[in-house]
Design a protein around this motif. Structure first.
Motif, PDB file in Angstrom:
ATOM      1  N   MET A 121       0.862  -1.230   0.004  1.00  0.00           N
ATOM      2  CA  MET A 121       0.135  -0.007  -0.113  1.00  0.00           C
ATOM      3  C   MET A 121       0.817   1.225  -0.025  1.00  0.00           C
ATOM      4  SD  MET A 121      -3.324   1.072   1.998  1.00  0.00           S
ATOM      5  CE  MET A 121      -4.455  -0.148   1.505  1.00  0.00           C
ATOM      6  N   LEU A 122       1.764   1.000   0.725  1.00  0.00           N
ATOM      7  CA  LEU A 122       2.859   2.368   0.919  1.00  0.00           C
ATOM      8  C   LEU A 122       3.607   2.585  -0.574  1.00  0.00           C
ATOM      9  CD1 LEU A 122       4.171   4.809   2.137  1.00  0.00           C
ATOM     10  CD2 LEU A 122       5.884   3.174   2.951  1.00  0.00           C
ATOM     11  N   GLY A 123       3.775   1.509  -1.222  1.00  0.00           N
ATOM     12  CA  GLY A 123       4.434   1.563  -2.478  1.00  0.00           C
ATOM     13  C   GLY A 123       3.425   1.960  -3.700  1.00  0.00           C
ATOM     14  N   LYS A 124       2.137   1.854  -3.461  1.00  0.00           N
ATOM     15  CA  LYS A 124       1.349   2.270  -4.447  1.00  0.00           C
ATOM     16  C   LYS A 124       0.877   3.867  -4.013  1.00  0.00           C
ATOM     17  CE  LYS A 124      -0.005  -1.377  -6.857  1.00  0.00           C
ATOM     18  NZ  LYS A 124       0.422  -1.417  -8.360  1.00  0.00           N
ATOM     19  N   ILE A 125       0.968   4.063  -2.821  1.00  0.00           N
ATOM     20  CA  ILE A 125       0.938   5.590  -2.408  1.00  0.00           C
ATOM     21  C   ILE A 125       2.026   6.501  -2.908  1.00  0.00           C
ATOM     22  CG2 ILE A 125       1.217   7.139  -0.660  1.00  0.00           C
ATOM     23  CD1 ILE A 125      -0.383   5.185   1.077  1.00  0.00           C
ATOM     24  N   LEU A 126       3.284   5.958  -2.878  1.00  0.00           N
ATOM     25  CA  LEU A 126       4.548   6.674  -3.666  1.00  0.00           C
ATOM     26  C   LEU A 126       4.306   6.483  -4.997  1.00  0.00           C
ATOM     27  CD1 LEU A 126       7.294   5.541  -1.228  1.00  0.00           C
ATOM     28  CD2 LEU A 126       6.116   7.543  -1.234  1.00  0.00           C
ATOM     29  N   GLN A 127       4.183   5.393  -5.606  1.00  0.00           N
ATOM     30  CA  GLN A 127       3.947   5.514  -7.186  1.00  0.00           C
ATOM     31  C   GLN A 127       2.937   6.566  -7.564  1.00  0.00           C
ATOM     32  OE1 GLN A 127       2.571   1.533  -8.464  1.00  0.00           O
ATOM     33  NE2 GLN A 127       2.093   2.358 -10.325  1.00  0.00           N
ATOM     34  N   ARG A 128       1.748   6.431  -6.784  1.00  0.00           N
ATOM     35  CA  ARG A 128       0.661   7.804  -7.129  1.00  0.00           C
ATOM     36  C   ARG A 128       1.262   9.003  -7.170  1.00  0.00           C
ATOM     37  NH1 ARG A 128      -3.660   7.536 -10.718  1.00  0.00           N
ATOM     38  NH2 ARG A 128      -5.196   9.146 -10.162  1.00  0.00           N
ATOM     39  N   ALA A 129       1.901   9.186  -6.107  1.00  0.00           N
ATOM     40  CA  ALA A 129       2.358  10.545  -5.518  1.00  0.00           C
ATOM     41  C   ALA A 129       3.355  11.119  -6.810  1.00  0.00           C
ATOM     42  CB  ALA A 129       2.852  10.625  -4.367  1.00  0.00           C
ATOM     43  N   ARG A 130       4.179  10.198  -7.317  1.00  0.00           N
ATOM     44  CA  ARG A 130       5.274  10.503  -7.907  1.00  0.00           C
ATOM     45  C   ARG A 130       4.547  10.777  -9.474  1.00  0.00           C
ATOM     46  NH1 ARG A 130       9.710   8.206 -10.934  1.00  0.00           N
ATOM     47  NH2 ARG A 130      11.622   9.717 -10.679  1.00  0.00           N
ATOM     48  N   LEU A 131       3.357   9.835  -9.880  1.00  0.00           N
ATOM     49  CA  LEU A 131       2.787  10.191 -11.100  1.00  0.00           C
ATOM     50  C   LEU A 131       2.033  11.759 -11.251  1.00  0.00           C
ATOM     51  CD1 LEU A 131       1.857   8.978 -13.885  1.00  0.00           C
ATOM     52  CD2 LEU A 131      -0.123   8.124 -12.396  1.00  0.00           C
ATOM     53  N   LEU A 132       1.593  11.929 -10.098  1.00  0.00           N
ATOM     54  CA  LEU A 132       0.921  13.334  -9.874  1.00  0.00           C
ATOM     55  C   LEU A 132       2.004  14.413  -9.998  1.00  0.00           C
ATOM     56  CD1 LEU A 132      -1.843  12.563  -7.264  1.00  0.00           C
ATOM     57  CD2 LEU A 132      -2.140  12.741  -9.595  1.00  0.00           C
ATOM     58  N   SER A 133       3.144  14.161  -9.358  1.00  0.00           N
ATOM     59  CA  SER A 133       4.215  15.310  -9.104  1.00  0.00           C
ATOM     60  C   SER A 133       4.689  15.457 -10.548  1.00  0.00           C
ATOM     61  CB  SER A 133       5.177  14.658  -8.457  1.00  0.00           C
ATOM     62  OG  SER A 133       4.655  14.889  -7.003  1.00  0.00           O
ATOM     63  N   LEU A 134       5.013  14.406 -11.373  1.00  0.00           N
ATOM     64  CA  LEU A 134       5.676  14.343 -12.671  1.00  0.00           C
ATOM     65  C   LEU A 134       4.649  15.065 -13.700  1.00  0.00           C
ATOM     66  CD1 LEU A 134       7.613  10.844 -12.795  1.00  0.00           C
ATOM     67  CD2 LEU A 134       8.468  13.310 -12.602  1.00  0.00           C
ATOM     68  N   GLN A 135       3.295  14.697 -13.459  1.00  0.00           N
ATOM     69  CA  GLN A 135       2.446  15.638 -14.172  1.00  0.00           C
ATOM     70  C   GLN A 135       2.087  16.927 -13.860  1.00  0.00           C
ATOM     71  OE1 GLN A 135      -1.278  12.854 -13.722  1.00  0.00           O
ATOM     72  NE2 GLN A 135      -0.487  11.395 -15.341  1.00  0.00           N
ATOM     73  N   GLY A 136       2.744  17.368 -12.959  1.00  0.00           N
ATOM     74  CA  GLY A 136       2.576  18.913 -12.643  1.00  0.00           C
ATOM     75  C   GLY A 136       1.669  19.091 -11.604  1.00  0.00           C
ATOM     76  N   HIS A 137       1.100  18.197 -10.753  1.00  0.00           N
ATOM     77  CA  HIS A 137       0.084  18.571  -9.652  1.00  0.00           C
ATOM     78  C   HIS A 137       1.106  18.903  -8.381  1.00  0.00           C
ATOM     79  CE1 HIS A 137      -3.643  16.604 -11.541  1.00  0.00           C
ATOM     80  NE2 HIS A 137      -2.617  16.011 -12.218  1.00  0.00           N
ATOM     81  N   GLU A 138       0.281  19.833  -7.774  1.00  0.00           N
ATOM     82  CA  GLU A 138       0.953  20.097  -6.498  1.00  0.00           C
ATOM     83  C   GLU A 138       0.720  19.379  -5.176  1.00  0.00           C
ATOM     84  OE1 GLU A 138       3.448  22.480  -4.483  1.00  0.00           O
ATOM     85  OE2 GLU A 138       2.987  22.946  -6.527  1.00  0.00           O
ATOM     86  N   LEU A 139       1.783  18.796  -4.610  1.00  0.00           N
ATOM     87  CA  LEU A 139       1.594  18.068  -3.451  1.00  0.00           C
ATOM     88  C   LEU A 139       2.311  18.465  -2.482  1.00  0.00           C
ATOM     89  CD1 LEU A 139       0.853  15.943  -5.893  1.00  0.00           C
ATOM     90  CD2 LEU A 139       1.760  14.035  -4.130  1.00  0.00           C
ATOM     91  N   PHE A 140       1.841  18.380  -1.120  1.00  0.00           N
ATOM     92  CA  PHE A 140       2.567  18.788   0.115  1.00  0.00           C
ATOM     93  C   PHE A 140       3.694  17.660   0.120  1.00  0.00           C
ATOM     94  CE2 PHE A 140       3.927  17.583   4.190  1.00  0.00           C
ATOM     95  CZ  PHE A 140       4.033  18.960   4.778  1.00  0.00           C
TER      96      PHE A 140
END
Length: 408
Positions: A232-251
């Motif tokens: 689950m943590l792996g999927k969280i980091l995978q999703r966060a990285r995908l969003l970040s690379l797409q330009g989404h703002e993440l804390f």
């Protein structure tokens, strides 16, 4: 300042810090960071006491190395004071390249470079700062030092790393199956033809060590709930990285943001100094702070996964010897699409398969050698009359099928 400190360790009692250089290395921020990285990642989700750190483990491994060096010297083998200090530094720093929740981080954030490579990079940087005094320790760590048996004490199938973590992880989890006679094993060590061997009278302790290692993998390291948390943590980091690379703002903290927003190759990591310096600012708190805040992120996949993780509503994990039924996997993924109102691709964060493996002993990979009473040297699997050891030498591979419990 007196640097010959004593540390009270719950596993071994008092541990001595042997030299001023070892003390100074322990005081360095690179090493102090290990205080904030749990040794067992997600294991506390099953065994609440498993909150010990890589700092604990490094000190324990160094303590066992002191015992091993003394044993070999007592048996007439020449180990100089410089070699003794260097081999202790090599084992002290062997895990310095681990990141927070190491396996999830290596797979999804810092890709293409493993913690051993990072450990070597950090040892080289420390060597620059300490005036070349780590030259020999680095040679031992990289297996380029002439006395090969010193490297085997640091990294092999019977090294001080494994002897410490089995007992330490057993102590903190309360899983007694992992308890081994580490001091007896060390007392049975010897050197023949520049290789570590175990005297024949220690054979039963080695059998116990191998069985304990196998049991700890299935009962602790690859426990289905531990596996669920790591996935689950792996999927969280995978999703966060995908969003970040797409330009989404993440804390995220500055250090975590550096790795979320960039694709960094192994060559860049090695050759561009700021990557390794930023890596040394990462610990468990960076990840956990981000996950807690991401619960409120507008991306429904990231938000749902983070909420489930923090509240310990983990994946259901089915572990089998055969591949999961493809039809059932597809059915659950279709169900996830409707339940979470996401695309088929995004449903893969809630329903997916993977593989895990357990290898207690690898024949041919720096074998554990037994010195028989007549002087012959045999591999443990042939020296032992325990037929179970041959089974332990086989890699056991299992399939996992993960899905959220909302879909049951």
């Amino acid at each position: 300042m007196n640097k010959k400190k004593i540390i009270n360790d719950p596993v071994y009692g008092f541990i001595n810090i042997p030299t001023d250089l070892v003390f100074d290395l322990m005081e360095h921020p690179y090493f102090q960071r290990l205080r904030y990285i749990k040794q067992l990642g997600m294991t506390h989700l099953v065994y609440p006491g498993a909150l010990h750190t890589r700092f604990h483990h490094a000190l324990g491994a160094m303590h066992l190395m002191q015992l091993a060096v003394k044993t070999l010297c007592d048996k007439g083998h020449n180990i100089t004071a410089e070699e003794e200090e260097s081999v202790m530094i090599a084992i002290l720093l062997h895990d310095i390249g681990h990141g927070p929740f190491s396996h999830a981080l290596e797979k999804h954030i810092v890709q293409g470079i493993d913690h051993e490579d990072i450990s070597t990079l950090l040892m080289n940087k420390l060597n620059e700062r300490f005036g070349g005094f780590l030259d020999m320790a680095i040679e031992i760590f990289n297996d380029t030092y002439p006395k090969k048996f010193l490297y085997q004490l640091v990294s092999s199938q019977l090294d001080m790393d494994r002897l410490d973590y089995l007992n330490r992880d057993s102590f903190y989890t309360g899983v007694s199956e992992g308890i081994i006679s580490s001091e007896r094993i060390i007392k049975m060590l010897n050197v023949v033809d520049d290789a570590i061997v175990v005297e024949e009278k220690g054979i039963y302790s080695i059998e116990k060590f191998l069985v304990a290692r196998r049991l700890m993998y299935w009962q602790v390291y690859l426990h289905k709930t531990v596996t669920s948390g790591e996935q689950m943590l792996g999927k969280i980091l995978q999703r966060a990285r995908l969003l970040s690379l797409q330009g989404h703002e993440l804390f995220s903290t500055t250090a975590l943001k550096h790795f979320l927003q960039k694709n960094i190759s192994k060559e860049q990591f090695i050759n561009e100094d700021h990557h390794i310096e930023t890596f040394t600012c990462l610990d468990d708190t960076d990840i956990m702070a981000a996950v807690k805040v991401w619960i409120g992120h507008p991306d429904k996949v990231l938000s749902k996964l983070c909420q489930s993780f923090i509240q310990r509503r983990l994946y259901q994990v089915d572990i089998t010897n055969t591949k999961p039924d493809a039809v059932r996997v597809d059915e659950l993924r279709q169900k996830a699409m409707k339940f979470y109102n996401v695309s088929f691709e995004d449903a893969g964060y809630f329903v997916f398969t993977d593989v895990i493996s357990n290898n207690a002993y690898k024949v041919g990979d720096a074998n554990i050698k037994i010195l028989m009473k007549g002087g012959a040297i045999k591999d443990i699997t042939t020296a032992s009359d325990n037929s179970n050891l041959e089974a332990l030498a086989k890699t056991v591979e299992k399939y996992i099928f993960c899905y959220t419990k909302d879909l049951i």
